[in-house]
Design a protein around this motif. Structure first.
Motif, PDB file in Angstrom:
ATOM      1  N   THR A 432      -3.388   4.935 -20.768  1.00 18.45           N
ATOM      2  CA  THR A 432      -3.041   4.621 -19.392  1.00 18.45           C
ATOM      3  C   THR A 432      -1.746   5.315 -19.005  1.00 18.45           C
ATOM      4  N   VAL A 449      -3.675   4.888 -13.014  1.00 17.31           N
ATOM      5  CA  VAL A 449      -5.080   4.808 -13.451  1.00 17.31           C
ATOM      6  C   VAL A 449      -5.464   3.366 -13.763  1.00 17.31           C
ATOM      7  N   VAL A 453      -8.136   4.216 -19.472  1.00 19.31           N
ATOM      8  CA  VAL A 453      -9.419   4.751 -19.917  1.00 19.31           C
ATOM      9  C   VAL A 453      -9.635   4.331 -21.360  1.00 19.31           C
ATOM     10  N   ARG A 496      -8.967  16.047 -21.784  1.00 20.38           N
ATOM     11  CA  ARG A 496      -9.419  15.402 -20.550  1.00 20.38           C
ATOM     12  C   ARG A 496      -8.205  15.107 -19.671  1.00 20.38           C
ATOM     13  N   ILE A 498      -6.098  13.064 -17.063  1.00 19.56           N
ATOM     14  CA  ILE A 498      -6.104  11.642 -16.731  1.00 19.56           C
ATOM     15  C   ILE A 498      -5.124  11.405 -15.596  1.00 19.56           C
TER      16      ILE A 498
END
Length: 549
Positions: A432, A449, A453, A496, A498
């Motif tokens: 996060t 976020v 995730v 990835r 984020i």
């Protein structure tokens, strides 16, 4: 050529000292431990960090010091076969008081162990020690006047109440004789950062004025007697960019004079390199060096003409400039931290981190929050480039949301971004983002976020890219790590992104409440906090800093 800044990133208030063929520059470190950075050079072109002398509790304990306090404006000098370092430990920032305590430490060489500090006074900050040619020693500092509406973030001239001079007795290690206020400064005001030197019978005094923002300047004066009266330089300011908003080196001021063995003249200064469109100096206050000339009127001037500092100046002799490496890869196999890393405030490192608890890893023990002024597990290095990428690998198994560890872009408790591994009640372990974007005084965390995730078991790679004013976080799982930090990621395609692109310009002096609200610099590094109080550890296998060209 000498290319400015010679010390990129957070390296303010440069005091320069020559001993034989060796040059040394000491710079402020504020709340970062160990205290004071000392760089060395043989040629004024290439500089290497060789020492942080304030390294133990007897010398420096900054727990509880507010942001932008701690070690201000050291002065490095050499006389009688030893080095002298004077410095301030500032204990308060906001409000009328500063509680600024001045000390002296000594050592036979810069690289040696430095002495325990000798207390000098607390009348103001920015101390310096002048060794006169008759053997007497004189201590200078600015005087702070608390009887004013001078609050942090909006400095007012009356609080900066002139430059004090008093004799220092090296035998009794005490100040002796009368205290004299020898220099009130120019109309620019905010006089601080005094340094004395002597040439052809004249005492020359350089000071910093105008505050440490865009109105900063080096002001020069001289006198035939050490206690004045001092007459002002014909141009008042030796170095400043305050009337030249398009100059590449802004905020120029606060430095010291040095001569080469053959009499060449140079002067250090701090500076900043603002980014458009908001003119925020994301690299903080950096160190520059200017070539000077003595004119027939007995005054010092920049060789380039005028007061504006040049990006490139001529060195004493032609020499090859060694470029900084594009990539700095650090593992943690050695028993000491790599030299570029520092931490915040506390001299009790065993409570914060260990390089032995898990060989090949930096173990951070979760302590107080990222907003703490007392005990914070955060090990970081300076941001030295407007565009860079940082990566780390972490093994961390939180069992509550109160435990968070990861990668941070950090300025202070009001200005930070963090990519953290933590636990969510519903999602399990997550990656996060924690954000505090400088909204002083209402500096609250936000979570771009949300809960984060979900992340699988095992080690996690975390990364951030800063391109001028933009910050993007990334993460990826490490295949086969099983929590041991020894697995491999498949490649860059596994990264990835984020969260949104964040405003990296917040991580600057000008972020939040502005240029006088704080004045240190941006760091990137590893952190762990555990506000449950259980000290849960996080293990970091490596850290990489890459300059993006």
């Amino acid at each position: 050529m000498i290319k400015n800044p010679i010390l990129p990133g957070f390296n303010p208030d440069p005091s320069i000292c020559r001993v034989g063929e060796d040059y040394y520059i000491a710079t402020s470190t504020f709340e970062w431990f160990p205290g004071v950075q000392i760089h060395h050079s043989h040629d004024l072109v290439n500089w290497t960090l060789v020492r942080r002398p304030l390294e133990r509790k007897a010398q420096l304990d900054m727990r509880g010091n507010p942001d932008s306090c701690g070690v201000w404006a050291p002065c490095l000098s050499h006389a009688d076969g030893q080095f002298f370092l004077v410095y301030t430990d500032v204990k308060r920032f906001d409000g009328n008081f500063k509680d600024a305590h001045n000390y002296i430490v000594t050592a036979p060489s810069v690289e040696a162990e430095w002495s325990d500090p000798v207390y000098v006074n607390s009348s103001g900050f920015d101390p310096s020690l002048f060794h006169d040619d008759d053997g007497r020693k004189w201590f200078l500092n600015m005087q702070w006047n608390h009887r004013t509406e001078s609050y942090g973030g909006s400095p007012k001239h009356p609080a900066f109440d002139g430059i004090l001079l008093q004799e220092w007795d090296p035998v009794s290690q005490k100040l002796i004789g009368p205290v004299k206020n020898i220099f009130a400064g120019s109309p620019l005001g905010l006089v601080e950062g005094p340094h004395l030197f002597k040439r052809n019978g004249w005492y020359y005094l350089t000071t910093a004025e105008g505050g440490t923002g865009y109105g900063h300047a080096v002001t020069m004066a001289r006198s035939l007697t050490i206690d004045g009266p001092y007459e002002m330089h014909p141009d008042t300011h030796l170095i400043t960019s305050k009337d030249h908003p398009d100059a590449p080196l802004q905020r120029a001021g606060h430095g010291q004079y040095v001569e080469t063995p053959d009499g060449g003249a140079y002067h250090t200064h701090l500076c900043g390199r603002p980014l458009a469109p908001k003119r925020r100096c994301t690299l903080g206050r950096e160190t520059g060096l200017q070539k000077c000339v003595w004119r027939n009127d007995g005054w010092l001037y920049l060789e380039s003409g005028g007061p504006v500092p040049a990006v490139e100046v001529a060195p004493p002799e032609p020499v090859e400039r060694i470029e900084r490496p594009e990539v700095i890869w650090r593992d943690f196999d050695d028993p000491v931290l790599p030299p570029e890393f520092q931490w915040l405030r506390s001299p009790e490192t065993d409570r914060l981190f260990s390089l032995a608890a898990r060989p090949g890893h930096l173990r951070l023990y979760g302590r107080e929050s990222l907003g703490s002024w007392f005990e914070q597990s955060l090990v970081a290095r300076r941001q030295e480039d407007h565009c860079f990428r940082a990566e780390t690998r972490i093994a961390f198994s939180p069992d509550t949301y109160q435990q968070v560890a990861g990668l941070t872009h950090y300025y202070n408790r009001h200005k930070l971004y963090a990519l953290g591994v933590t636990l969510h009640e519903r999602l399990g372990r997550v990656v996060t983002i924690l954000s505090c974007a400088g909204d002083y005084p209402d500096s609250r965390l936000s979570f771009p976020v949300g809960p984060g995730v979900a992340a699988p078991d095992g080690s996690i790679d975390l990364a951030m890219e800063v391109v001028d004013n933009d910050l993007q976080f990334f993460w990826r799982a490490v295949a086969g790590g099983a929590g041991e930090g020894e697995g491999q990621a498949a490649g860059n395609d596994d990264w990835r992104p984020i969260g949104p692109v964040l405003d990296a310009g917040v991580i600057s002096d000008e972020g939040g409440r502005g240029e006088h609200g704080s004045f240190t610099g941006a760091f990137v590094g590893m952190f762990a906090f555990d506000v449950s109080g259980r000290g849960t550890p996080a293990d970091f296998e490596r850290f990489t800093y890459r300059r993006l060209l």
